[in-house]
Scaffold this active site. Sequence first.
Site, PDB file in Angstrom:
ATOM      1  N   LYS A 251       0.886  -1.333  -0.058  1.00  0.00           N
ATOM      2  CA  LYS A 251       0.016   0.028   0.188  1.00  0.00           C
ATOM      3  C   LYS A 251       0.814   1.316   0.019  1.00  0.00           C
ATOM      4  O   LYS A 251       1.402   1.531   0.886  1.00  0.00           O
ATOM      5  CB  LYS A 251      -0.872   0.071   1.262  1.00  0.00           C
ATOM      6  CG  LYS A 251      -1.739   1.111   1.273  1.00  0.00           C
ATOM      7  CD  LYS A 251      -2.750   1.236   2.268  1.00  0.00           C
ATOM      8  CE  LYS A 251      -3.859   2.121   2.289  1.00  0.00           C
ATOM      9  NZ  LYS A 251      -3.277   3.528   2.080  1.00  0.00           N
TER      10      LYS A 251
ATOM     11  N   TYR B 256      -0.956   0.100 -10.163  1.00  0.00           N
ATOM     12  CA  TYR B 256      -1.456  -1.320  -9.743  1.00  0.00           C
ATOM     13  C   TYR B 256      -2.834  -1.545 -10.197  1.00  0.00           C
ATOM     14  O   TYR B 256      -3.447  -2.757 -10.204  1.00  0.00           O
ATOM     15  CB  TYR B 256      -1.075  -1.334  -8.536  1.00  0.00           C
ATOM     16  CG  TYR B 256      -1.709  -0.059  -7.474  1.00  0.00           C
ATOM     17  CD1 TYR B 256      -3.276   0.202  -7.443  1.00  0.00           C
ATOM     18  CD2 TYR B 256      -0.836   0.785  -7.244  1.00  0.00           C
ATOM     19  CE1 TYR B 256      -3.588   1.169  -6.766  1.00  0.00           C
ATOM     20  CE2 TYR B 256      -1.293   2.087  -6.375  1.00  0.00           C
ATOM     21  CZ  TYR B 256      -2.689   2.145  -6.561  1.00  0.00           C
ATOM     22  OH  TYR B 256      -3.159   3.073  -5.783  1.00  0.00           O
TER      23      TYR B 256
ATOM     24  N   LYS C 115      -3.719  -1.893   7.438  1.00  0.00           N
ATOM     25  CA  LYS C 115      -2.847  -1.201   7.864  1.00  0.00           C
ATOM     26  C   LYS C 115      -1.685  -1.713   8.914  1.00  0.00           C
ATOM     27  O   LYS C 115      -2.141  -2.319   9.921  1.00  0.00           O
ATOM     28  CB  LYS C 115      -3.452   0.108   8.691  1.00  0.00           C
ATOM     29  CG  LYS C 115      -4.319   1.010   7.434  1.00  0.00           C
ATOM     30  CD  LYS C 115      -3.092   1.790   6.587  1.00  0.00           C
ATOM     31  CE  LYS C 115      -4.144   2.867   5.921  1.00  0.00           C
ATOM     32  NZ  LYS C 115      -4.284   4.029   6.765  1.00  0.00           N
TER      33      LYS C 115
END
Length: 663
Positions: free
Chosen positions: A116, A226, A314
């Site tokens: 990410k 992506y 996360k």
Amino acid sequence: MTREQAVQRHRELAEQIRRHDYLYYVLGQPEISDEAYDALYHELVELEKKFPELITPDSPTQRVGGQPLEEFRHVEHAVPMLSLDNTYSESELLEFVERVTRALRCPFVPMVVEPKIDGVSISCRYEKGVFVQAATRGDGRVGDDVTQNVRTIRSLPLRLLLASPPEVLEVRGEVYFPLEAFRKVNEERIRAGEPPFANPRNAAAGTLKQLDPRIVASRPLAIVFYAAGQIRGLSIRTQRQWLEFLGKAGLPRPERFWFCQNKEELLLAVRELDQLRPALPYETDGAVIKVDDWTLRERLGQTAKAPRWAIAYKYGSAKARTRLRSVTFQVGRTGTITPVAEMDPVFLGGTIVSRATLHNFDEIRRKGIRIGDYVFVQKAGEVIPEVVGVDVAARNGTEKEIVPPEQCPVCGEKLQWEGIFLRCPNLNCPAQLKRLLMHFAQRRAMDIEGLGEKLADQLVDTGLVQDVADLYTLQMRDLLRLERMGEKSARNLLEAIAKSKKQDAARLIFALGIPHVGETLAQELCRHFGNLNRLAQASLEELQAVPNVGEIVAHSLYRYFRDPKNRRRLERLKEYGVNFQCLERRLPVGPLSGKTVVITGTLSEPREEIARKIEAAGGRVASTVSRRTDWLIVGENPGSKLQEARRLGIPVMTEQELRRMLS
């Protein structure tokens, strides 16, 4: 050289340079020296000077940036750019997997794990292989046209490396500031006496929104793709196939990605990525998990905000180890003394950190922190550096205990303990007054535009303001004595101060900075008592009768209005014509009447605007999630409030769903 020869040579040079750009900027595997590359580029420039008609938008020479723009025009995305739902725990990640498999009625769906990337979302459009447009995410439906700026990014191919490119190809990803380049740029800025950029993401976002493309061209931004937007003339069935296609087309893609065929492989991939993050050229704050099969994605569909076939996992905040050299003490708006660690500079979360909060002295004792310790630092909420632990094994016996001060470091007043907090009781302490002035003048309080930190410092340091009430005694001749204060700025400030007298009493109650009284509670107090005079005279029992006012808040209000200095402040404000009346005592009636709403995450417009719309619909906006909360409004990158809402079973609503309810 004939024109036919020039056309042929131009095509050869352009193709060679594009290939070498890809090898150097995307793969990091150059085949020729810088001198050889410069010779090819120089030959192309000279050829285009002799034959200007050969210059095309995708020529390697067209990256330097054109003339400055007056403003960015808006672009409507052919396919909306959605955000992702977030999770912070492996158990919630597995819940996502369960939802997907349950919806598709199968034991496990193969998934792809990607880094990410913490950059600026971008969508780039190619038509017949030629780059034609770039747009920011914006609100997901409409973004800013940043084509000229993105064209300057060297890792972006202006023509795809494909013999038969698709008719239309929209690729989506992130514009980012490479970490090594970011460090070098900041070092150069510091040497030049310029302020360093706060972090790579902010630097990338600020650079991309420059109206002058030449400034963008001077900064080493990079790009990685992506995801897909609109596609015509190309058939893709899986995410793996898509990522392979990006590589063949010469488009930058993530360095690593993982294909997972069961839950165990998925968790291993997420953990492995966490270990690899420090070696990546860009900042990452998590992993993105996607269903590999694009046909299955269509079956799963999406909400108004996010796809149901992907989720962002996360990681916890990054930590750094450094040495605590000393402790300084800051005085807050309400007099609270906050100990601050002064440390050896260390790189953390994209910025150089040399100071970190120690919160309070109880925390110092609990963590056993001493001056001279090697400490671990992380960013609370990814923003504020805090000391979270001590490397006890590194101690050598020279470390010293952190001793609380006895006197205020600013005004010298004897400090007082209130529970675990040490406070300066002097309401006229310059440090408290400066922060109170800024609080008093903020947009959500008295809305005095132009009264920022530097002006507050000057007003207090020169003695012009010794209490917030003194703002209403300022005159033009007073302001013109201040540094960098011209006649126009002084007039604007005086007009803003005069205008603030007409604000609703709820804003004034909030502006006074009474401990534990926030914006929403100030509105409730105003509606309950009708005016500030009645509130100031209220007994403890009357205060506790107000909804959402408990014993602690009631005592705080009671003490504030019984203090002689505060009573004199109110008398002066009333004398100078500041409004004490609640202008709107009735709560608006609407779809959120009687409902308590909390907001978290980044929204498409300022949070204050969203809060006003909620209040206009009869709702009450609170700052924390509790069992009394009726709805949690969730934007991008929500924090711990989302986890707490899920734990308590509080209903969650996206911004789009809120809009539909309000309409």
